[in-house]
Design an enzyme around this catalytic site. Structure first.
Site, PDB file in Angstrom:
ATOM      1  N   LYS A 113     102.249   2.284-116.554  1.00 37.34           N
ATOM      2  CA  LYS A 113     101.569   3.536-116.227  1.00 37.34           C
ATOM      3  C   LYS A 113     100.602   3.373-115.049  1.00 37.34           C
ATOM      4  O   LYS A 113     100.320   4.323-114.341  1.00 37.34           O
ATOM      5  CB  LYS A 113     100.802   4.058-117.446  1.00 37.34           C
ATOM      6  CG  LYS A 113     101.629   4.251-118.702  1.00 37.34           C
ATOM      7  CD  LYS A 113     102.700   5.317-118.535  1.00 37.34           C
ATOM      8  CE  LYS A 113     103.268   5.838-119.845  1.00 37.34           C
ATOM      9  NZ  LYS A 113     104.038   4.876-120.637  1.00 37.34           N
TER      10      LYS A 113
HETATM   11  C1  PLP Z   1     105.222   5.052-121.407  1.00 34.39           C
HETATM   12  C2  PLP Z   1     105.963   3.824-121.718  1.00 34.39           C
HETATM   13  C3  PLP Z   1     107.372   3.825-121.828  1.00 34.39           C
HETATM   14  C4  PLP Z   1     108.182   5.093-121.736  1.00 34.39           C
HETATM   15  O1  PLP Z   1     108.133   5.678-120.451  1.00 34.39           O
HETATM   16  P1  PLP Z   1     108.523   7.203-120.258  1.00 34.39           P
HETATM   17  O2  PLP Z   1     108.253   7.517-118.850  1.00 34.39           O
HETATM   18  O3  PLP Z   1     107.629   7.968-121.196  1.00 34.39           O
HETATM   19  O4  PLP Z   1     109.953   7.352-120.634  1.00 34.39           O
HETATM   20  C5  PLP Z   1     108.004   2.617-122.041  1.00 34.39           C
HETATM   21  N1  PLP Z   1     107.312   1.472-122.173  1.00 34.39           N
HETATM   22  C6  PLP Z   1     105.963   1.430-122.089  1.00 34.39           C
HETATM   23  C7  PLP Z   1     105.262   0.135-122.263  1.00 34.39           C
HETATM   24  C8  PLP Z   1     105.247   2.597-121.841  1.00 34.39           C
HETATM   25  O5  PLP Z   1     103.916   2.548-121.746  1.00 34.39           O
END
Ligand code: PLP
Length: 495
Positions: A113
């Site tokens: 993120k």
């Molecule tokens: C948010 C997240 C995901 C999923 O990503 P999306 O964009 O919501 O599909 C997968 N792995 C981790 C560690 C995340 O923080």
């Protein structure tokens, strides 16, 4: 470049407005009117460049009301050595000739993120200026664990912004919770919701569409926006790393320029894999997009049957950031695959809201299956995959990454496809120490932050420095509410 809404294709807003608003007033997602194209010459220019330069060049194609100098400055701020623990920013780790892992967790909160949330606050701050906005923006976030921390880290003490994060009380790991409740910054707030991620996300969407809350906040000098992947300013910075990974493979002689790669992405809200889809639509040579789910397998079924049905049990798993049954960003994909048919998309979303399900047209189903392959990985297989990668490759991966690795293998077995494949590693194993330790055959001695040192001692891998630093931090937030009480929390926060 202008942006339209997936529920009103006649709408036009600028890039700055799209970033500022986060979500269209009609409930639709703001999406670029056209997808800019990159060609071989563009990629060849990118190959020798740093991540920051590649990022600025891609952003410039979409954010035409920002200057290139502005975008480069943002990229330098977002991805510099103060923020990321490697100069490569998003390094590609090679496992064998056709298998590579794209590490997206070298930023300040140790999850992918950060790749977008170190950028979004800068895009948003500039958007406030560009649009002459004098109100303060309040970012509302529903988090399945990683977005909340990454968003607070990005927005902490950014002028003219406030940020309120809602997380499911029993739906995040202990390290994730500690990261959130110790967050510094005068403009941040955190609240645990009695419910799961979908409850928190629905609550945030409800507040967004509540005109009485909006007008009460406007009188106090605030407006709402989003840092979830419904905001285009989140999706765009996630597209860079697919393009960047491709350029790295070419630069390092692991892929001939022009040859296709597959991407396998551990998926929840469908943001990360949608960004990969846009990279492909822009012209990056990409074969299949492999959509990996944990046992919340609503997307796997959808890709196989064309029926999206969220009426099923919600499972709390060891990969909590993927515990999601309503994947918001699918709406952008459906809009694109339907030939930008806003009425069709509205129909699907209405039946999702009403019955919790919808079935796409045969045309969309065929297009989906052409682009995507879906699979899921249960808890025992997730743990076994972590153990196997550690033993066979000496490579430690977290629970989310393990879901991707496992589904990538399922895809290969099912199809025999030998295309070079890059799977996304979305979090550091140190965010999920207990599950990771158990998976490599070690009994966790303690809980939460106590396990950081144990995982380090056992594996010899470095503890991310910001996670190690959490130990000395005081808990700042203790707020909790019921689903129905989220509005109150927001109104109190913005007094
Ligand atoms: C948010 C997240 C995901 C999923 O990503 P999306 O964009 O919501 O599909 C997968 N792995 C981790 C560690 C995340 O923080």
């Amino acid at each position: 470049m202008n942006y339209l809404s997936t529920r009103d294709s006649a709408l036009r807003v600028s890039a700055a407005q799209a970033v500022k608003l986060g979500l269209s007033r009609d409930g639709g997602l703001l999406t670029p009117v056209t997808v800019p194209q990159i060609d071989r010459a563009f990629l060849e220019r990118m190959v020798p460049l740093r991540y920051q330069d590649r990022a600025a060049a891609v952003m410039a194609l979409y954010l035409t009301d920002y200057t290139e100098a502005e975008l480069l400055t943002f990229a330098e701020n977002a991805y510099g050595p103060e923020k990321f623990d490697t100069l490569a920013v998003a390094p590609v780790h090679t496992l064998d000739e056709t298998t590579h892992c794209l590490e997206l967790w070298h930023g300040p909160t140790s999850a992918f993120k950060d790749m977008a949330l170190q950028m979004l606050p800068q895009l948003l701050s500039a958007a406030l200026k560009k649009t002459g906005e004098d109100k303060t923006v309040c970012i509302l976030v529903a988090t399945s664990g990683d977005t909340g921390k990454a968003a607070m880290e990005g927005f902490a003490d950014v002028p003219q912004t406030r940020i309120m994060v809602f997380y499911p009380r029993n739906g995040v790991s202990q390290v994730q919770e500690t990261q959130m409740v110790t967050q510094e910054g005068a403009n941040v707030g955190v609240c645990a919701v009695e419910g799961n991620f979908d409850d928190a996300q629905s609550g945030v969407k409800r507040i967004f569409s509540d005109e009485s809350i909006r007008s009460a906040l406007a009188e106090r000098g605030f407006f709402l926006s989003s840092a979830n992947s419904i905001n285009w300013g989140r999706i765009l910075p996630q597209g860079f790393y697919y393009i960047s990974a491709y350029c790295d493979l070419v630069r390092d002689g692991k892929l001939p320029m022009g040859e296709q790669v597959n991407f396998c992405v551990p998926t929840g809200n469908f943001g990360d894999i949608l960004a990969a889809y846009y990279a492909k639509r822009m012209g990056l040579p990409v074969g299949k997009l492999i959509c990996a789910s944990n046992c919340n397998d609503v997307l796997t079924d959808f890709l196989h049957t064309g029926v999206y049905d969220r009426n099923r049990p919600f499972h709390n798993t060891m990969s909590p950031s993927m515990d999601i049954l309503i994947s918001s960003n699918l709406e952008r994909l459906l809009f694109d695959l339907s030939g930008e048919n806003d009425a069709e998309v509205r129909g699907y979303m209405e039946s999702l809201a009403k019955d919790g399900k919808y079935e796409v047209s045969d045309a969309i189903k065929a297009a989906l299956q052409e682009q995507y392959w879906g699979g899921f990985c249960g808890e025992a297989d997730t743990a076994a995959t972590i153990g196997r990668y550690y033993r066979d490759y000496g490579y430690l991966i977290d629970t989310h990454t393990a879901v991707a690795a496992n589904v990538m293998e399922q895809y290969r077995t099912a199809t025999g496809d030998k295309t070079v494949t890059v799977f996304a590693s979305t979090a550091s194993p140190y965010k999920f120490c207990d599950s990771v330790l158990a998976a490599i055959g070690v009994t966790p001695a303690g809980e939460g932050l106590e396990l950081l040192d144990q995982l380090h001692t056992v594996t010899g891998t470095p503890v991310p420095r910001r996670l190690a630093a959490l130990k000395g931090k005081a808990r700042r937030f203790d707020l909790a509410c019921e689903k129905a009480g989220m509005d109150r929390v927001v109104l109190d926060f913005l007094k």
